[in-house]
Design a protein around this motif. Sequence first.
Motif: not given
Length: 207
Positions: A85-91
């Motif tokens: 989730l954290a990686a997705y939100l950074r994208i």
Amino acid sequence: MVSTTRPQRVRDRTRAALMSAAIDVLSDNAAASMGEIATAAGVARSTLNRYFPDRAALTEGIEAFVEAEYEEAVRDARTAEGSGLAAYLRIVDEMIERLDTLGWWMRAAADDDFDDLDCEADRGIIAVIERGHQDGTVDTQFTPSFMVGATWSLLTAAYYDVRHGKRSRAETRDLCRRGLTKLAASPTAEVATERPGKRRRNDPADG
């Protein structure tokens, strides 16, 4: 030996400026002339023609430029770090930063085939969604391909809000991120509510 690095960087900056001007002008008027694009970029028509001799070359250049920006957004998101989730939100944050450029694709988002997810950047988003499914931070009821489509749909809404002045750029971007956070997050995941770059320390979403 004379370095060619600086002249190349100047050419790259000029090319990027031409691409940005072309995207802006053609987004408002698809029939705009090469001369109008050159004027918007602040260069002579001859300068534009040195980079793009005709309309077909310009369109091809824009497509390559936008795809490169999309891929850069995913790379800059540090997708190997933290939870899915954290990686997705950074994208999402990186794509929002490139909203004006990615808008070239968003103009025709309704015609895009989100089942054909075969570019590097699409695969990057799919990978972090799958990781989020595995680590429990992304809602498993949404497939990776659905999340890619939903991401572009909300970013498209944000793009048009900004383009038509319906809300301030900052407000629109915050709404877009908030909506995608609510959509993606698993019911058991905790996510920060601060604006991008303001996450609290030890945020559980970072895994």
